[in-house]
Write an enzyme that holds these catalytic residues in place. Sequence first.
Site, mmCIF file in Angstrom:
data_model
loop_
_atom_site.group_PDB
_atom_site.id
_atom_site.type_symbol
_atom_site.label_atom_id
_atom_site.label_comp_id
_atom_site.label_asym_id
_atom_site.label_seq_id
_atom_site.Cartn_x
_atom_site.Cartn_y
_atom_site.Cartn_z
ATOM 1 N N ASP A 132 140.395 34.697 22.505
ATOM 2 C CA ASP A 132 139.713 33.413 22.356
ATOM 3 C C ASP A 132 138.454 33.438 23.222
ATOM 4 O O ASP A 132 138.535 33.331 24.451
ATOM 5 C CB ASP A 132 140.620 32.256 22.801
ATOM 6 N N LYS A 195 137.375 27.698 16.712
ATOM 7 C CA LYS A 195 138.199 26.846 17.564
ATOM 8 C C LYS A 195 137.325 25.755 18.166
ATOM 9 O O LYS A 195 136.179 26.007 18.551
ATOM 10 C CB LYS A 195 138.830 27.715 18.666
ATOM 11 N N LYS A 231 141.383 26.388 14.715
ATOM 12 C CA LYS A 231 142.241 26.003 15.830
ATOM 13 C C LYS A 231 141.645 24.802 16.561
ATOM 14 O O LYS A 231 140.748 24.959 17.385
ATOM 15 C CB LYS A 231 142.419 27.174 16.799
#
Length: 295
Positions: A132, A195, A231
């Site tokens: 991430d 995300k 996400k």
Amino acid sequence: MILSNTKIDAVGIKERVARLQSRSIKATSKQQALNMALSMIDLTTLEGRDSPNKVRQLCYKATHLHENFPNLPNVAAICVYAPLVKTARHALKGSNVKVASVATAFPSGMSDIDSKLNEVKRAAEDGADEIDMVISRGRFLSGDYNYVADEIQKIKEVCGSAHLKVILETGELVTLDNVRIASELAIQSGADFIKTSTGKVQPAATPEVTLVMMQAIRDHYIKSGKLVGLKPAGGISKSKQAIQYLIMLRETLGQSWLNPKLFRFGASSLANDILMQIVKQNTGIYQSADYFSLD
């Protein structure tokens, strides 16, 4: 790289979110939705006080969610800082729970590219299934899109087999138009997921920014046939919220995205609330949050 000139109708986005959030589902569908949401959680600990023992405890929770309901799905992943990837990998051995690592000078992204690449490479070599990363918001807001795109592409290259989730930090992007541009930029630069947030900046995930990101993913899929994951992370702590996001996901992107391979919740406390609701659905008794571990 070709970015669209799509302008976001902020009023229209708010109205559509309001309509979707007014939807209700039947009790049988709610049970299915709760189990689905549970299977999509990246159970997260990203604090300065994180330790190997804390990560081991979280990994145990990820694979032992409720002793009286052994058939519950596991969460999708454990998300930790890069130095704790090996600990999580060892603790989750034999399970289907993925190990995700934040990287690239999380949460600020304020580091040089070589340091970022080294951090990502280390996390991947230590066994992270997913990386991430955070984008350089200062560069993005100054209009230096090529820099941001190049950074994402270089990081993607050193991820190896690990999937790359690109964190936009939407709370710092100011406008929904910027969220749309950043989404397109990340997708075209090789993101496997986009995300919303690090969870360290407010506002974090909101239905409005999430819907804009869903629309960017949908439009890219229509043009290219490529499925990109999403996400939302930060601020999603209640099962009711999670179900609303799933309704929005189904209505915007369709059935193909209703699985952990393409949709995740970044959360630390959401799992507990979902477990409380599952127990209530099965027993009729609403348990206290005190009955569940905090991590």
